[in-house]
Design a protein around this motif. Structure first.
Motif, PDB file in Angstrom:
ATOM      1  N   GLU A   1       0.830  -1.204   0.000  1.00  0.00           N
ATOM      2  CA  GLU A   1       0.000   0.000   0.000  1.00  0.00           C
ATOM      3  C   GLU A   1       0.866   1.257   0.000  1.00  0.00           C
ATOM      4  OE1 GLU A   1      -3.451   2.146   2.742  1.00  0.00           O
ATOM      5  OE2 GLU A   1      -3.001   0.010   3.035  1.00  0.00           O
TER       6      GLU A   1
ATOM      7  N   ALA B   1      -1.446  -1.658  -5.015  1.00  0.00           N
ATOM      8  CA  ALA B   1      -1.629  -1.861  -3.578  1.00  0.00           C
ATOM      9  C   ALA B   1      -1.957  -3.304  -3.228  1.00  0.00           C
ATOM     10  CB  ALA B   1      -2.743  -0.941  -3.059  1.00  0.00           C
TER      11      ALA B   1
ATOM     12  N   ALA C   1       2.042   3.658   4.923  1.00  0.00           N
ATOM     13  CA  ALA C   1       0.726   3.125   5.282  1.00  0.00           C
ATOM     14  C   ALA C   1       0.825   2.381   6.610  1.00  0.00           C
ATOM     15  CB  ALA C   1       0.233   2.186   4.186  1.00  0.00           C
TER      16      ALA C   1
END
Length: 498
Positions: A58, A75, A451
């Motif tokens: 991600e 992702a 992330a």
């Protein structure tokens, strides 16, 4: 014997480079994108990647995808064992034969089975089995990587790993990889590079292997250092263990660089972190720290002289961050804050334990508890509240307070669980490093986003290739590739492409 189709695939890619196209990269085990950032900054095109960790995948998509559709596809976490090159090309709808899509194949293969620091953990998980590291499936991923070489026919290959991959239970894995690649039509070489020699504020040794298709008629080279630093004691002996199975007459191993003292000094920890916000909420207002997220932003510190390195981190093209910055989360370990404040620069765990015991003795005296009462519940409770439980003889390097005037020690993925290896040099702040500070030490620009929550961000940073080191390697490779492509006689290129 190598096929005419193989020659054709490679020479068509050479023609594309000569026409001005950017080399297209497929990266395996990409992590959050340290190697990718270096490649992108050196003029390579990021075409696709594979990463098994969902949050790292991600992060990669968050930072490099050009549009929402690409971001959604990038992702997706993928396993390089289960996902073939053909599968990836189809999933991403790249619209061409797999052999035609990628010019560069890169990988920062998982290092846990190769690193000496990780072998003891694998042994523990295997119930004490001495050679558990040999059976770790991650140790065989380099063979899977070689399948991708066959399937994609890249013009060049980059592999990064820990130096201990040179001595994997007595086996020199890079030498084996080079032999296989030479049989597949590549010229291959490997060496150890230190990130501090290339502007990273961290003494971090890594193995790099470069291979270039022999169609290009050029030998792989590695970048010359741009900075000088005296390596701490222990690095030479650690190197000697890693290099034990590198043959003295190996034509593939390149001598390790010895930077000249005339070069600029390596970037220090203070130069790297001095302009970032002061963090004191962990002890002054713990509730505020618990509410803070990795994505929360604070303004840069005012009134500090901005180093060249800090300026680069704020203004890296495509990752600019000029007013404020994120990542100001730290671990809440209140027992140890007073110890951090009293530690001197460069002090390690035995010193920290001695400080804690001295503080404990003073507190016993202040409370009127006799030091000889070993079985006293009050004494036991106070000891637990003030003194770390680790044996100094077994954990001599568990803690370390950074020296502001030198580069940092190596950041590892273990900072996802424990940041005591990097205690901030500012005693007033009495804490370990924040996420953004770890990113700065690894040379991620301030506009690079991670992330996940704090532990996941730390893990991604520790696992990454330092972008500035990656950039130096990538720039040298691009120079070699473009120069070789331009020099290749047109008549030869046409005949090979026919």
């Amino acid at each position: 014997m190598r096929s005419a189709e193989q020659h054709r695939a490679r020479t068509l890619k050479i023609e594309q480079l000569r026409a001005g196209g950017a080399p297209r990269v497929l990266e395996l085990c990409s992590g959050c994108g340290g190697l990718a950032l270096g490649l992108k900054s050196a003029g390579f095109e990021l075409a696709a990647h594979i990463e098994a960790d969902p949050l790292a995948a991600e992060s990669y998509a968050l930072n490099f995808a050009a549009d929402e559709q690409t971001r959604a596809r990038w992702a997706v976490a993928r396993d390089m064992v289960e996902c073939s090159a053909d599968d990836l090309v189809n999933d991403l709808e790249l619209g061409s034969e797999t052999t035609a899509v990628f010019d560069i194949l890169a990988a920062g293969l998982p290092c846990q089975a190769f690193a000496r620091i990780g072998r003891s953990k694998l042994r523990e998980l295997a119930g004490g089995e001495h050679d558990a590291f040999r059976k770790d499936p991650r140790a065989a991923l380099y063979r899977r990587f070689l399948d991708y070489v066959t399937d994609t026919q890249p013009l060049a290959i980059i592999i990064e790993n820990v130096p201990d991959i040179l001595n994997f239970g007595g086996h020199n894995v890079p030498e084996e990889i080079c032999e296989v690649l030479e049989d597949a039509g590549y010229r291959a070489a490997y060496t150890i590079l230190n990130a501090a020699y290339y502007g990273v504020p961290q003494i971090r040794e890594r193995l790099f292997l470069i291979a270039i298709a022999d169609t290009l008629n050029v030998e792989p080279t590695f970048p010359d250092p741009t900075h000088f630093v005296e390596l701490p004691r222990g690095y030479e002996s650690s190197r000697s263990v890693a290099l034990k199975y590198v043959a003295p007459d190996s034509r593939r191993f390149r001598p390790i660089h010895r930077p000249d003292r005339s070069l600029g000094k390596a970037v220090s920890v203070r130069e790297a972190l001095g302009d970032l916000p002061k963090i004191q909420e962990h002890w002054s207002d713990p509730k505020a720290m618990r509410r803070r997220h990795v994505t929360d932003r604070l303004p840069y510190r005012k009134g500090t002289k901005l180093s060249d390195y800090a300026q680069l981190m704020r203004t890296w093209s495509g990752f600019e961050s000029l007013v404020d910055v994120d990542g100001h989360v730290v671990r809440l370990t209140p027992r140890d804050f007073p110890i951090f404040a009293r530690m001197s620069h460069g002090a390690d765990y035995p010193r920290a334990r001695a400080i804690a015991e001295a503080m404990f003795a003073r507190e016993l005296d202040m409370r009127g508890i006799a030091p000889g009462l070993k079985d006293s519940p009050a004494r036991a409770a106070l000891w637990k509240a003030m003194v770390p439980p680790y044996d100094p003889a077994k954990f001599p390097n568990k803690w370390w307070k950074m020296d502001p005037f030198r580069p940092s020690r190596t950041l590892t993925a273990h900072i996802g669980k424990d940041t005591y290896s990097h205690i901030h040099y500012d005693s007033q702040q009495r804490r370990t490093v924040s996420v953004r500070e770890a990113a700065r030490l690894q040379s991620f620009p301030d506009g690079f986003r991670f992330a996940g929550a704090m532990n996941a961000a730390f893990r991604q940073i520790g696992n990454a290739v330092p972008p500035l080191l990656a950039k130096a390697v990538a720039e040298q490779l691009r120079k070699d590739l473009m120069g070789a492509a331009a020099a290749l006689p047109r008549a030869i290129r046409r005949s090979r492409a026919a």
